[in-house]
Write a protein that holds these residues in place. Sequence first.
Motif, PDB file in Angstrom:
ATOM      1  N   THR A  85       0.742  -1.379  -0.232  1.00 45.56           N
ATOM      2  CA  THR A  85       0.343   0.201   0.080  1.00 45.56           C
ATOM      3  C   THR A  85       0.826   1.226  -0.250  1.00 45.56           C
ATOM      4  O   THR A  85       2.057   1.020   0.716  1.00 45.56           O
ATOM      5  N   TRP A  86       0.713   2.247  -0.868  1.00 47.98           N
ATOM      6  CA  TRP A  86       1.049   3.861  -0.321  1.00 47.98           C
ATOM      7  C   TRP A  86       0.565   4.918   0.433  1.00 47.98           C
ATOM      8  O   TRP A  86       0.845   5.171   0.508  1.00 47.98           O
ATOM      9  N   HIS A  87      -0.522   4.596   1.553  1.00 44.28           N
ATOM     10  CA  HIS A  87      -1.110   5.127   2.692  1.00 44.28           C
ATOM     11  C   HIS A  87      -1.547   4.609   3.793  1.00 44.28           C
ATOM     12  O   HIS A  87      -1.231   3.392   3.735  1.00 44.28           O
ATOM     13  N   ARG A  88      -1.196   5.097   4.609  1.00 43.70           N
ATOM     14  CA  ARG A  88      -1.384   5.193   6.288  1.00 43.70           C
ATOM     15  C   ARG A  88      -1.992   6.108   6.466  1.00 43.70           C
ATOM     16  O   ARG A  88      -1.821   6.801   6.738  1.00 43.70           O
ATOM     17  N   GLY A  89      -3.049   5.605   6.945  1.00 40.02           N
ATOM     18  CA  GLY A  89      -4.096   6.759   8.551  1.00 40.02           C
ATOM     19  C   GLY A  89      -4.500   8.080   7.629  1.00 40.02           C
ATOM     20  O   GLY A  89      -4.793   8.350   6.157  1.00 40.02           O
ATOM     21  N   ARG A  90      -3.552   9.238   7.401  1.00 45.25           N
ATOM     22  CA  ARG A  90      -3.161  10.755   6.974  1.00 45.25           C
ATOM     23  C   ARG A  90      -2.274  10.921   6.206  1.00 45.25           C
ATOM     24  O   ARG A  90      -1.425  12.098   5.554  1.00 45.25           O
ATOM     25  N   VAL A  91      -1.625   9.682   5.928  1.00 46.99           N
ATOM     26  CA  VAL A  91       0.010   9.884   5.426  1.00 46.99           C
ATOM     27  C   VAL A  91      -0.421   8.674   4.016  1.00 46.99           C
ATOM     28  O   VAL A  91      -0.815   7.855   3.507  1.00 46.99           O
ATOM     29  N   VAL A  92       0.566   9.371   3.270  1.00 43.08           N
ATOM     30  CA  VAL A  92       0.167   9.015   1.838  1.00 43.08           C
ATOM     31  C   VAL A  92       1.750   9.351   1.284  1.00 43.08           C
ATOM     32  O   VAL A  92       2.535  10.011   1.381  1.00 43.08           O
ATOM     33  N   LEU A  93       2.585   7.956  -0.071  1.00 41.02           N
ATOM     34  CA  LEU A  93       3.153   8.554   0.250  1.00 41.02           C
ATOM     35  C   LEU A  93       3.594   8.848  -2.100  1.00 41.02           C
ATOM     36  O   LEU A  93       2.320   8.897  -2.341  1.00 41.02           O
ATOM     37  N   LEU A  94       4.743   8.976  -1.667  1.00 39.56           N
ATOM     38  CA  LEU A  94       5.302   9.384  -3.862  1.00 39.56           C
ATOM     39  C   LEU A  94       6.981   9.094  -4.166  1.00 39.56           C
ATOM     40  O   LEU A  94       7.092   9.550  -3.142  1.00 39.56           O
ATOM     41  N   GLY A  95       6.411   9.556  -5.297  1.00 36.48           N
ATOM     42  CA  GLY A  95       7.658   9.134  -5.648  1.00 36.48           C
ATOM     43  C   GLY A  95       9.001   8.378  -5.008  1.00 36.48           C
ATOM     44  O   GLY A  95       7.867   7.338  -5.316  1.00 36.48           O
ATOM     45  N   ASP A  96      10.017   8.253  -5.288  1.00 38.12           N
ATOM     46  CA  ASP A  96      10.214   7.610  -5.009  1.00 38.12           C
ATOM     47  C   ASP A  96      10.676   6.483  -3.587  1.00 38.12           C
ATOM     48  O   ASP A  96      10.271   4.981  -3.686  1.00 38.12           O
ATOM     49  N   ALA A  97       9.442   6.791  -2.911  1.00 42.76           N
ATOM     50  CA  ALA A  97       9.165   6.118  -1.547  1.00 42.76           C
ATOM     51  C   ALA A  97       7.950   5.348  -2.235  1.00 42.76           C
ATOM     52  O   ALA A  97       8.103   4.679  -1.176  1.00 42.76           O
ATOM     53  N   ALA A  98       7.418   5.594  -2.537  1.00 45.64           N
ATOM     54  CA  ALA A  98       6.084   4.836  -3.211  1.00 45.64           C
ATOM     55  C   ALA A  98       6.947   3.368  -4.228  1.00 45.64           C
ATOM     56  O   ALA A  98       6.463   2.239  -3.931  1.00 45.64           O
ATOM     57  N   HIS A  99       7.781   4.286  -4.982  1.00 45.59           N
ATOM     58  CA  HIS A  99       8.058   3.258  -6.252  1.00 45.59           C
ATOM     59  C   HIS A  99       9.736   3.472  -6.833  1.00 45.59           C
ATOM     60  O   HIS A  99       9.311   3.857  -8.340  1.00 45.59           O
ATOM     61  N   ALA A 100      10.359   3.111  -5.700  1.00 46.03           N
ATOM     62  CA  ALA A 100      11.514   3.607  -5.980  1.00 46.03           C
ATOM     63  C   ALA A 100      11.973   2.615  -7.275  1.00 46.03           C
ATOM     64  O   ALA A 100      11.835   1.597  -7.917  1.00 46.03           O
ATOM     65  N   LEU A 101      12.868   3.425  -8.233  1.00 48.26           N
ATOM     66  CA  LEU A 101      13.453   2.161  -9.896  1.00 48.26           C
ATOM     67  C   LEU A 101      14.859   2.291  -9.673  1.00 48.26           C
ATOM     68  O   LEU A 101      15.457   3.020  -9.357  1.00 48.26           O
ATOM     69  N   VAL A 102      15.165   1.261 -11.210  1.00 47.07           N
ATOM     70  CA  VAL A 102      16.775   0.903 -11.003  1.00 47.07           C
ATOM     71  C   VAL A 102      16.855   2.319 -12.366  1.00 47.07           C
ATOM     72  O   VAL A 102      15.905   2.298 -12.920  1.00 47.07           O
ATOM     73  N   PRO A 103      17.699   2.697 -12.083  1.00 48.93           N
ATOM     74  CA  PRO A 103      17.960   4.342 -13.289  1.00 48.93           C
ATOM     75  C   PRO A 103      18.003   3.564 -14.461  1.00 48.93           C
ATOM     76  O   PRO A 103      18.619   4.939 -15.304  1.00 48.93           O
ATOM     77  N   HIS A 104      18.312   2.592 -14.605  1.00 52.38           N
ATOM     78  CA  HIS A 104      18.537   2.312 -16.255  1.00 52.38           C
ATOM     79  C   HIS A 104      17.390   2.769 -17.667  1.00 52.38           C
ATOM     80  O   HIS A 104      17.561   3.157 -18.882  1.00 52.38           O
TER      81      HIS A 104
END
Length: 407
Positions: free
Chosen positions: A286-305
């Motif tokens: 999940t990307w959220h809990r209560g009143r907190v939501v994740l965005l960017g690398d915090a939610a879906h970090a990628l390898v840089p290729h």
Amino acid sequence: MDEQIPHDDVVIIGAGIGGLTLALALRERGIDARILERTAELREVGAAVALSANATNLLRRFGVYADLDEVSWPQTDLIFRDGRTGSTLGRTPVGSTYRERFGADYWGVHRADLQRVLSDAVGADRIRLSHHLVDLHEEDDRVLLDLADGSQRSAGIVVGADGVRSLLRRWVVGHDDAIYSGRSGFRGIIPTEQLTALPDPRAIQFWIGPTGHLLHYAMGGQGQDVNFLAVSRTPHEWTADGWVVPATDEEKFVPFTGWHPAVTQMLGAVEVDQRWALMRRPPLPTWHRGRVVLLGDAAHALVPHHGQGANQAIEDTWALADELAGADPDDPTRAFEAFEGRRRLRTRAVQYASWQVAEVLHLPDGPLADARNAEMARTDYFEDTLAWIHGYDPVVDSGIRPGALNR
Ligand SMILES: Cc1cc2nc3c(=O)[nH]c(=O)nc-3n(C[C@H](O)[C@H](O)[C@H](O)COP(=O)(O)OP(=O)(O)OC[C@H]3O[C@@H](n4cnc5c(N)ncnc54)[C@H](O)[C@@H]3O)c2cc1C
């Protein structure tokens, strides 16, 4: 719903690329967010970034395109080369034809320039530097944020844009998984004029081979610098404590021994004393809990290729701002779910493709590598393999190209 989110009740943790862009996206929706950033000044992570049309179109919408255009270089071509012979395997013009096709440029930009333009647009009064979040608690309808200096802040909604090693990710999902991808990287920046052996110096190029690859692109307002990331298939296991470890020049050269002079000249033109572990992160439950939501690398970090981490963070900002604009301040869960629903499949497809591309670039010599080279030589190679990433429009939410997950 009668009530709207109070205009200044959203706190973003992290003034990186995602956090700063989200502040602009929210402002467009009448939400004046504050950003808490742990560093005393905005620091560069990764030194440079390539921004594709799926992000640069949004940056135009957020009013920063002209300022970024002055400090960015639009790539002339996307070129794949055999790393050892230098022969061209595939070439796609990505200058004016790209702009006409996708509506915006494919830029190389110094990260310091990008952060400066974004932070100037957000405004210093909305960014609190030296505000290091160390813990958080939910209490009634607020989130209490504990900072390293012992002070506390509170917010109705907290966005975790705190990057690849996110504290908020651990708070949301309760664990922190990072898996070594079997690849490590060296990076550097060199004045273009020093690269006398480099053909097409103002293009984005992949030099590929069984032991690794070298990716580079031109950047700066005049294309005056080249940023490179050399990716090696060594070590096979990552046993070091940190993700960045000291490295010798010799380690950097070994995977590229006997490669084309453009490659060895580039690697030798700058002292590289760090090796980066390239980590994969399994998709989060999940990307959220209560009143907190994740965005960017915090939610879906990628390898840089595929060079898409920052681009995906920027794409996220549109969907999150869109959902928060209509959120119920008493219960933002539905807005968070809608945001995650809009972004999960897309980011997972790009995550998967970014991981898979290294396997393709590093194929051993033989029939599979020959088949890959024949694919790259096709004039519609870009259209078939990359246009679904670059041509995505988060505003119309066009979705991923069918079958993208299977490539
Ligand atoms: C070598 C390398 C090359 C790359 N090249 C590209 C590329 O060409 N194209 C591309 O799209 N992507 C690229 N990326 C990926 C890209 O850098 C990231 O995906 C992107 O920066 C993610 O943005 P973000 O806002 O999620 O995180 P970040 O930009 O990392 O920002 C996170 C921010 O949060 C702050 N922070 C962290 N913890 C806290 C805390 N507890 N309290 C307060 N503040 C906190 C950090 O100081 C930082 O400012 C590259 C990455 C690397 C390592």
